[in-house]
Scaffold this motif. Structure first.
Motif, mmCIF file in Angstrom:
data_model
loop_
_atom_site.group_PDB
_atom_site.id
_atom_site.type_symbol
_atom_site.label_atom_id
_atom_site.label_comp_id
_atom_site.label_asym_id
_atom_site.label_seq_id
_atom_site.Cartn_x
_atom_site.Cartn_y
_atom_site.Cartn_z
ATOM 1 N N ASN A 1 0.852 -1.195 0.000
ATOM 2 C CA ASN A 1 0.000 0.000 0.000
ATOM 3 C C ASN A 1 0.884 1.240 0.000
ATOM 4 O O ASN A 1 1.777 1.364 0.823
ATOM 5 C CB ASN A 1 -0.906 -0.014 1.238
ATOM 6 N N ASP A 2 0.600 2.149 -0.916
ATOM 7 C CA ASP A 2 1.416 3.353 -1.096
ATOM 8 C C ASP A 2 0.760 4.542 -0.401
ATOM 9 O O ASP A 2 -0.320 4.964 -0.781
ATOM 10 C CB ASP A 2 1.557 3.607 -2.609
ATOM 11 N N SER A 3 1.416 5.087 0.627
ATOM 12 C CA SER A 3 0.790 6.168 1.402
ATOM 13 C C SER A 3 1.085 7.555 0.834
ATOM 14 O O SER A 3 0.364 8.503 1.124
ATOM 15 C CB SER A 3 1.260 6.113 2.862
ATOM 16 N N ASN A 4 2.175 7.690 0.054
ATOM 17 C CA ASN A 4 2.518 9.045 -0.405
ATOM 18 C C ASN A 4 2.460 9.193 -1.927
ATOM 19 O O ASN A 4 2.985 10.147 -2.489
ATOM 20 C CB ASN A 4 3.900 9.459 0.125
ATOM 21 N N GLN A 5 1.813 8.226 -2.558
ATOM 22 C CA GLN A 5 1.479 8.328 -3.990
ATOM 23 C C GLN A 5 2.691 8.480 -4.906
ATOM 24 O O GLN A 5 2.613 9.129 -5.936
ATOM 25 C CB GLN A 5 0.491 9.498 -4.229
ATOM 26 N N GLY B 1 4.014 5.652 -6.063
ATOM 27 C CA GLY B 1 3.950 4.420 -6.838
ATOM 28 C C GLY B 1 4.599 3.223 -6.158
ATOM 29 O O GLY B 1 4.592 2.116 -6.692
ATOM 30 N N ILE B 2 5.170 3.465 -4.968
ATOM 31 C CA ILE B 2 5.879 2.402 -4.237
ATOM 32 C C ILE B 2 5.234 2.220 -2.869
ATOM 33 O O ILE B 2 5.073 3.188 -2.113
ATOM 34 C CB ILE B 2 7.368 2.777 -4.076
ATOM 35 N N GLY B 3 4.871 0.995 -2.567
ATOM 36 C CA GLY B 3 4.317 0.711 -1.246
ATOM 37 C C GLY B 3 5.317 1.110 -0.170
ATOM 38 O O GLY B 3 6.516 1.162 -0.417
ATOM 39 N N ASP B 4 4.842 1.417 1.030
ATOM 40 C CA ASP B 4 5.741 1.920 2.073
ATOM 41 C C ASP B 4 5.236 1.570 3.463
ATOM 42 O O ASP B 4 4.164 0.963 3.613
ATOM 43 C CB ASP B 4 5.913 3.441 1.902
#
Ligand code: TEU
Ligand code: CA
Length: 561
Positions: free
Chosen positions: A20-24, A26-29
Motif C-alpha cells: 500500500n502506497d501512502s505518499n502516492q 507508486g511504491i508501497g511503504d
C-alpha cells in the motif's frame, strides 16, 4: 519454557513494495502498512512477516541489503518503522523481520572495504578465491539468477562467490567476526521490540570449504548445491545464533530452506536442538518442475502433493514443527498454481485451498492478496516485468536457444515471481487503489472484479472465509495439536485427512477438481456426534456422511466425537 504461541498463530506476509502506497509515489511503504493494520486485525492474523525494508540498491527488491540498520528511504524512516511496530503491538500483531544474511549487497560498506584490497580488515567477510590457472572461475557452479556463481574483480585479481546475483556477494560465515556482526544486528532489532525473524536461504550459509565442482546441468553450469545446502557447519552456526541471540528473547523463527527434506527439518526444528521454530521447504511449490525447473512446467498429480504434505506431517509429528504455505513473493498465486482461477471457480477453489492448508498441523502463512483470491497476471510484453530472476531467465534461455520466446513467456505467466508482486488490489479505483501515482509494476487488470472493497462487502467472500478459519483455530485445539492421518491415499481428486486430539477428530475433505466426486468415509472412523465447522458450499448439517457427493472444489470440515 515459554508458551509456544507461534504454534497457535497465523502469519500474514507483507511484500512492502506492493502492499500500500501512502505518499502516492507508486511504491508501497511503511506508513501504507500502518494504515492497513486495522484491516489485518479484522482478518485475525497475529503475526506479520515483513519482507525486507532495509537500505538496498534494489537489485533483488531489498534482498540485497546495503545497511541492515537503516530503513530504505523509499519505504520511509526509522520513525515510521517504530510507529508501525507500536501500532501493530497495540492490536496484538507481532512483527517478524526478514533476515537476509547469506549475502549482502555489493554496496554494503563491508563489501566495499572487502574488495578494496587483499589485506583489508574486511577481506575475509566474503568468499574470495584465486582464478584457476587458465583464468576460469574457482568452481563451475551456476548462480540462481543465471551465469556463473563467481564474479571476477579486476582490482585484486580474484573471484568472489555469489549464489544469487553478482550484486549479492555471499558472506563468509567461517569468519567469527561476520557471525558476531550478524548477531549484534539481530540484537539491535530485537531490542527495538521486533518479534522474530524469517531467515532467507539460511541453510546456505555453511559452504563446503573444499569448494568442489558440481555436476554439469542442462544450463552448462555445475550444480554446487550439494556443497552449500545444509552444509557442514550449518547446525553449529544456528545453535550459536540461538544461544547468543534468540534464546534471550521470546521470538518466532522460520528458516527458508531450498532443498531441505523432512528428515533434516527435524534437526532444524526439534525441540531440544535449540535452532529454529520451523522451516519453509520447497517440495510442494517445486511440484511439476521440468528439465529447466520452473521454466519448463509440467503436469502434476494430486497424489504427489498429498505424498509430500503427508511426509512432512508425519515426519514432524513427534518432534519439530511445520510451516504451511501455498504462496509467497517468489511463487505464483495459490489459486492459479494449485486450483482454478477461472471466473466460475476462483472463489470456491480459493476457499478450498485455504481449508486444506489451514487444517494441517503447523503454522499457516497467508501471502498478501491471497485472502481476497488474487490471481496470476499474464503481461504480454517482457517490458512489464521487473523481477531480476524473470528478466535474466528470459534473456538467458532465449539467447542460448534453450526455449523460444513464446515458451519462456508461457512459463513466466505460470510460475514467474512477479505474479505475486503486482500491487494488492484494494478497490476498483484507478491502480486498484494501491497508489494515485504510477505503480512501480502494473496492476493486475482484473482488479475491478477482485479487490478488498468488494471482498469486505460480500459476506460470502474469501476474506470472511479466512477470517472464520483463523477464528476456528483459536476455538479448537485439535486444529493446532491434532495428529494427522491421510485418508483415500490414491484418490486423484480428493484430499481428505483427519486430525486427532483427545476426544476430537477433525475430518477435512477437499475436492481438488471441477468434477462431481464421491467420498466414502473409511469404516475405522467411528463417531456418535458430528459438527460441521466450515464449508464452502451450503451444506445440510444433518446430512449423513458415510458417503458424500462433493461438488467442484468443495471443501468441508467436520468435528467428530
Ligand atoms: O529466495 C530463495 C530462493 O531459493 C528463491 O529465490 C528461488 O531461487 C526462486 O525464487 C525460485 O525459483 C530467497 C528470497 O525469498 C528471494 O526473494 C530472494 O531473491 C533470494 O532468497 C535471494 O535473497
Ligand atoms: Ca510510497
Amino acid at each position: 519454557m515459554t508458551k509456544q504461541w507461534w504454534k497457535e498463530a497465523v502469519v500474514y506476509q507483507i511484500y512492502p513494495r506492493s502492499f500500500n502506497d501512502s505518499n502516492q509515489d507508486g511504491i508501497g511503504d511503511i506508513k501504507g502498512i500502518t494504515e492497513k493494520l486495522d484491516y489485518l486485525a479484522k482478518l485475525g492474523i497475529e503475526v506479520i512477516w515483513l519482507s525486507p525494508v532495509y537500505e538496498s540498491p534494489n537489485d533483488d527488491n531489498g534482498y540485497d541489503i546495503s545497511n541492515y540498520r537503516a530503513i530504505i528511504s523509499e519505504f520511509g524512516t526509522m520513525k515510521d518503522f517504530d510507529e508501525m511496530l507500536q501500532e501493530a503491538h497495540k492490536r496484538n500483531i507481532k512483527i517478524m523481520m526478514d533476515l537476509v544474511v547469506n549475502h549482502t549487497s555489493d554496496e554494503h560498506s563491508w563489501f566495499i572495504e572487502s574488495r578494496s584490497s587483499k589485506d583489508n580488515a574486511y577481506r575475509d567477510y566474503y568468499i574470495w578465491k584465486q582464478p584457476n590457472e587458465d583464468g576460469s572461475p574457482p568452481t563451475n557452479w551456476g548462480a540462481a539468477f543465471g551465469g556463473s556463481a563467481w564474479q571476477y574483480d579486476d582490482n585484486t585479481g580474484e573471484y568472489y562467490l555469489h549464489l544469487f546475483s553478482k550484486k549479492q556477494p555471499d558472506l563468509n560465515w567461517e569468519n567469527p567476526k561476520v557471525r558476531d556482526d550478524v548477531y549484534n544486528m539481530m540484537t539491535f532489532w530485537l531490542d527495538k521490540g521486533v518479534d522474530g525473524f524469517r531467515m532467507d536461504v539460511i541453510n546456505m550459509i555453511s559452504k563446503d570449504q573444499r569448494f568442489p565442482n558440481g555436476e554439469i546441468q542442462d544450463t552448462g553450469y555445475g550444480d554446487g548445491s550439494p556443497y552449500y545446502l545444509n552444509g557442514p557447519r550449518i547446525h553449529e552456526f544456528l545453535q550459536e545464533m540461538n544461544q547468543q541471540v534468540l534464546s534471550k528473547y521470546d521470538t518466532i523463527t522460520v528458516g527458508e530452506m531450498p532443498g531441505v527434506n523432512a528428515e533434516q527439518a527435524k534437526l532444524y526444528t526439534g525441540e531440544n536442538r535449540k535452532e529454529l521454530n520451523m522451516v519453509f521447504h520447497f517440495e510442494h511449490v517445486d511440484i511439476g518442475n521440468g528439465k529447466y525447473g520452473k521454466w519448463t512446467p509440467e503436469h502434476w498429480n494430486l497424489t504427489e502433493l498429498k505424498t509430500i504434505f503427508s511426509r512432512w506431517q508425519e515426519g514432524l509429528e513427534e518432534d519439530g514443527w511445520n510451516s504451511l504455505y501455498w504462496s509467497n513473493h517468489d511463487q505464483p498465486r495459490a489459486i492459479s498454481r494449485f486450483a482454478d482461477d477461472s471466473e466460475a471457480y476462483r472463489v470456491l477453489s480459493g476457499k478450498m485451498l485455504a481449508t486444506c492448508l489451514h487444517m494441517l498441523k503447523g503454522t499457516p502463512y497467508i501471502y498478501q492478496g491471497e485472502e481476497i483470491g488474487m490471481t496470476n497476471v499474464a503481461f504480454e510484453s517482457i517490458d512489464d516485468y521487473r523481477d531480476i530472476e524473470t528478466l535474466n531467465a528470459f534473456r538467458d534461455y532465449t539467447e542460448k536457444n534453450l526455449l523460444t520466446e513464446e515458451e519462456i513467456m508461457q512459463a513466466i505467466h505460470k510460475r514467474g515471481r512477479d505474479n505475486a508482486r503486482t500491487p494488492v488490489q484494494w478497490s476498483s479505483r484507478a491502480n486498484a487503489g494501491f497508489t494515485e501515482g504510477e505503480p512501480w509494476i502494473p496492476v493486475n487488470p482484473n482488479y475491478k472484479a477482485i479487490n478488498v472493497e468488494e471482498a469486505l462487502a460480500d459476506p460470502d467472500s474469501i476474506f470472511y472465509y479466512y477470517q472464520k478459519l483463523i477464528a476456528l483455530r483459536k476455538r479448537y485445539p485439535v486444529i493446532v495439536h491434532g495428529k494427522y492421518e491421510l485418508l483415500a491415499k490414491d484418490d486423484q481428486q480428493i484430499y481428505a485427512y483427519t486430525r486427532k486430539w483427545k476426544e476430537d477428530t477433525l475430518l477435512v475433505i477437499c475436492n481438488f477438481s471441477s468434477d462431481l466426486v464421491s467420498f466414502n468415509l473409511p469404516n475405522h472412523l467411528e463417531f456418535v456426534d458430528k459438527t460441521l465447522l466450515i464449508a464452502n458450499y451450503n451444506v445440510d448439517e444433518t446430512e449423513e456422511i458415510d458417503s458424500v457427493e462433493l461438488k467442484p472444489y468443495e471443501a468441508r470440515v467436520y468435528n467428530l466425537r
